[in-house]
Design a protein around this motif. Structure first.
Motif, short mmCIF file in Angstrom:
data_model
loop_
_atom_site.label_atom_id
_atom_site.label_comp_id
_atom_site.label_asym_id
_atom_site.label_seq_id
_atom_site.Cartn_x
_atom_site.Cartn_y
_atom_site.Cartn_z
N ASP A 72 0.83 -1.20 0.00
CA ASP A 72 0.00 0.00 0.00
C ASP A 72 0.87 1.25 0.00
O ASP A 72 0.60 2.20 -0.74
CB ASP A 72 -0.92 0.01 1.22
CG ASP A 72 -1.82 1.23 1.24
OD1 ASP A 72 -2.93 1.14 0.69
OD2 ASP A 72 -1.42 2.28 1.78
N VAL A 73 1.91 1.24 0.84
CA VAL A 73 2.80 2.40 0.93
C VAL A 73 3.55 2.62 -0.38
O VAL A 73 3.61 3.75 -0.90
CB VAL A 73 3.79 2.21 2.10
CG1 VAL A 73 4.91 3.24 2.03
CG2 VAL A 73 3.07 2.30 3.44
N SER A 74 4.14 1.56 -0.92
CA SER A 74 4.98 1.71 -2.10
C SER A 74 4.17 2.02 -3.36
O SER A 74 4.65 2.72 -4.25
CB SER A 74 5.83 0.45 -2.31
OG SER A 74 5.02 -0.70 -2.43
N LEU A 75 2.95 1.50 -3.45
CA LEU A 75 2.11 1.76 -4.61
C LEU A 75 1.21 2.99 -4.44
O LEU A 75 0.49 3.38 -5.36
CB LEU A 75 1.22 0.54 -4.90
CG LEU A 75 1.96 -0.74 -5.29
CD1 LEU A 75 0.98 -1.90 -5.43
CD2 LEU A 75 2.75 -0.54 -6.57
N LYS A 76 1.25 3.59 -3.24
CA LYS A 76 0.46 4.78 -2.92
C LYS A 76 -1.03 4.54 -3.14
O LYS A 76 -1.75 5.38 -3.71
CB LYS A 76 0.95 5.99 -3.73
CG LYS A 76 2.40 6.34 -3.42
CD LYS A 76 2.86 7.57 -4.20
CE LYS A 76 4.31 7.89 -3.87
NZ LYS A 76 4.80 9.07 -4.63
N ASN A 77 -1.49 3.41 -2.66
CA ASN A 77 -2.92 3.09 -2.79
C ASN A 77 -3.78 3.85 -1.77
O ASN A 77 -4.98 4.04 -1.99
CB ASN A 77 -3.13 1.59 -2.61
CG ASN A 77 -2.62 0.79 -3.79
OD1 ASN A 77 -2.60 1.29 -4.92
ND2 ASN A 77 -2.19 -0.43 -3.54
N ASN A 78 -3.17 4.22 -0.65
CA ASN A 78 -3.85 5.03 0.37
C ASN A 78 -5.14 4.38 0.87
O ASN A 78 -6.22 4.99 0.87
CB ASN A 78 -4.16 6.43 -0.17
CG ASN A 78 -2.91 7.18 -0.60
OD1 ASN A 78 -1.80 6.82 -0.22
ND2 ASN A 78 -3.07 8.21 -1.41
N THR A 79 -5.02 3.14 1.31
CA THR A 79 -6.21 2.42 1.79
C THR A 79 -6.24 2.28 3.31
O THR A 79 -7.02 1.49 3.84
CB THR A 79 -6.28 1.02 1.15
OG1 THR A 79 -5.11 0.27 1.50
CG2 THR A 79 -6.38 1.11 -0.36
N PHE A 80 -5.42 3.04 4.00
CA PHE A 80 -5.47 2.98 5.46
C PHE A 80 -6.71 3.72 5.97
O PHE A 80 -7.13 4.74 5.40
CB PHE A 80 -4.23 3.63 6.07
CG PHE A 80 -3.03 2.74 6.09
CD1 PHE A 80 -2.76 1.92 7.17
CD2 PHE A 80 -2.16 2.71 5.00
CE1 PHE A 80 -1.66 1.09 7.18
CE2 PHE A 80 -1.04 1.89 5.00
CZ PHE A 80 -0.80 1.07 6.09
N GLU A 81 -7.28 3.19 7.02
CA GLU A 81 -8.38 3.84 7.73
C GLU A 81 -7.76 4.45 8.99
O GLU A 81 -7.18 3.75 9.80
CB GLU A 81 -9.44 2.80 8.10
CG GLU A 81 -10.74 3.39 8.58
CD GLU A 81 -11.82 2.33 8.70
OE1 GLU A 81 -12.18 2.01 9.84
OE2 GLU A 81 -12.28 1.83 7.65
N TYR A 82 -7.88 5.74 9.11
CA TYR A 82 -7.24 6.45 10.22
C TYR A 82 -8.25 6.64 11.34
O TYR A 82 -9.12 7.49 11.28
CB TYR A 82 -6.72 7.79 9.72
CG TYR A 82 -5.95 8.62 10.72
CD1 TYR A 82 -5.39 8.07 11.87
CD2 TYR A 82 -5.78 9.99 10.50
CE1 TYR A 82 -4.68 8.86 12.76
CE2 TYR A 82 -5.08 10.78 11.38
CZ TYR A 82 -4.53 10.21 12.52
OH TYR A 82 -3.83 11.00 13.40
N ARG A 83 -8.12 5.80 12.37
CA ARG A 83 -8.96 5.93 13.56
C ARG A 83 -8.17 6.73 14.60
O ARG A 83 -7.03 6.42 14.88
CB ARG A 83 -9.30 4.56 14.13
CG ARG A 83 -10.33 3.78 13.31
CD ARG A 83 -9.77 2.52 12.76
NE ARG A 83 -10.76 1.70 12.08
CZ ARG A 83 -11.42 0.70 12.64
NH1 ARG A 83 -11.19 0.38 13.90
NH2 ARG A 83 -12.30 0.01 11.95
N LYS A 84 -8.82 7.72 15.18
CA LYS A 84 -8.12 8.61 16.11
C LYS A 84 -8.99 8.92 17.32
O LYS A 84 -10.19 9.19 17.17
CB LYS A 84 -7.73 9.91 15.39
CG LYS A 84 -6.79 10.82 16.17
CD LYS A 84 -6.40 12.02 15.31
CE LYS A 84 -5.38 12.91 16.02
NZ LYS A 84 -5.05 14.11 15.20
N ILE A 85 -8.38 8.86 18.49
CA ILE A 85 -9.08 9.16 19.74
C ILE A 85 -8.42 10.37 20.38
O ILE A 85 -7.23 10.34 20.72
CB ILE A 85 -9.04 7.95 20.70
CG1 ILE A 85 -9.76 6.76 20.06
CG2 ILE A 85 -9.68 8.31 22.05
CD1 ILE A 85 -9.58 5.46 20.81
N VAL A 86 -9.18 11.44 20.51
CA VAL A 86 -8.70 12.67 21.14
C VAL A 86 -9.71 13.07 22.20
O VAL A 86 -10.91 13.18 21.91
CB VAL A 86 -8.54 13.81 20.11
CG1 VAL A 86 -8.05 15.08 20.79
CG2 VAL A 86 -7.58 13.40 19.00
#
Length: 294
Positions: A72-86
């Motif tokens: 994903d990183v090397s092909l720049k697919n950008n399929t991460f789901e960014y879960r964030k707790i603030v």
């Protein structure tokens, strides 16, 4: 005199505010549903009870591990789901790049892990673990960031997960392979500053009255005690402090279960590759043993 008192009060207030801000700690896990189990439910609350204001991130890709993350990183697919707790509030942003997630905060701690079915199979790690380590170190905003590795847990004894086949569908065999692989990872990669021995804490808890499963489907942790054990283990690993007996625990579990969770987390932090067989009398005596457990 009034002006002097005012400036003294203002100075003390500023110092108190600075001290409070200094306790903010930013933690990012790069993983999958096993990092979700570990950091998204109870870690923030345990942190608050230990006087830490945690900003928690999870770079999540369901069912994916080191090979897939690197693709994903090397092909720049950008399929991460960014879960964030603030401040205890969880947000989710989909279709994110790992680079963006790494640079969104000056993370104090970043962790990596392998997908569960491959966690005990060292031949699945390289060269992708090395690539991911280099990528994280290259793109972090915090030059003092500490890098960690999460040792995940073995499946429940009756799990139907296809990956259980690699371990002859034997929970103990799977745990043994996971902890041996974790040892190899930590020896091979001195870049890691710490280990989160979640798998050992869970395996130790399975020797107690809590039972030998602690999952909700054979592999994901139970959303009450299983996830609480994982969160306690993360707190111990991050801060090198014992989870206090006054620490938060959910109303859905008993005080006795919470005591076992805190104990196995502490034991795992101190002996990350050794299962501790829990004795009922030790769990009951936890408050009396507080000093010697630190």
């Amino acid at each position: 005199m009034r002006k002097l008192l005012f400036f003294v009060f203002l100075s003390l207030s500023c110092l108190a505010f600075a001290a409070k801000e200094a306790r903010t700690v930013r933690v990012l896990a790069i993983g999958n549903s096993f990092s979700e189990d570990a950091v998204e439910q109870y870690l923030y609350e345990i942190g608050v009870s230990g006087d830490y204001n945690l900003v928690i991130g999870n770079a999540y890709r369901a069912g994916q591990g080191l090979v897939s993350h690197w693709m994903d990183v090397s092909l720049k697919n950008n399929t991460f789901e960014y879960r964030k707790i603030v401040r205890g509030q969880r947000t989710v942003r989909k279709q994110q790049s790992l680079r963006h997630i790494l640079q969104d905060e000056a993370w104090d701690y970043v962790t990596l892990q392998q997908v569960s079915q491959d966690a005990g199979r060292p031949d699945t790690y390289e060269p992708y673990l090395s690539y991911m380590i280099d990528y994280v170190r290259q793109h972090t905003r915090n030059e003092h960031m500490k890098l960690g590795f999460q040792m995940t847990w073995a499946y429940g004894p009756a799990s139907t997960h296809l990956g259980f086949f690699y371990f002859n569908r034997n929970q103990q065999a799977m745990y043994d392979c996971i902890q041996q692989t974790a040892q190899w990872v930590m020896l091979a990669h001195r870049e890691f500053d710490f280990l989160v021995p979640t798998g050992t804490a869970i395996q130790s808890a399975r020797t107690s009255f809590l039972g030998n499963d602690l999952t909700r489907d054979g592999y994901h942790l139970d959303k009450t005690i299983g996830r609480y054990i994982a969160a306690c283990t993360w707190y111990e690993a991050l801060f090198r402090r014992r989870v206090s007996e006054e620490a938060f625990y959910p109303a859905t579990i008993s005080a006795e279960a919470a005591a076992v969770a805190r104990q196995v987390a502490n034991r795992a932090r101190r002996s990350p590759y050794k299962v501790w067989v829990v004795k009922a009398e030790e769990a009951r005596e936890e408050p009396l043993r507080k000093a010697q457990w630190r």
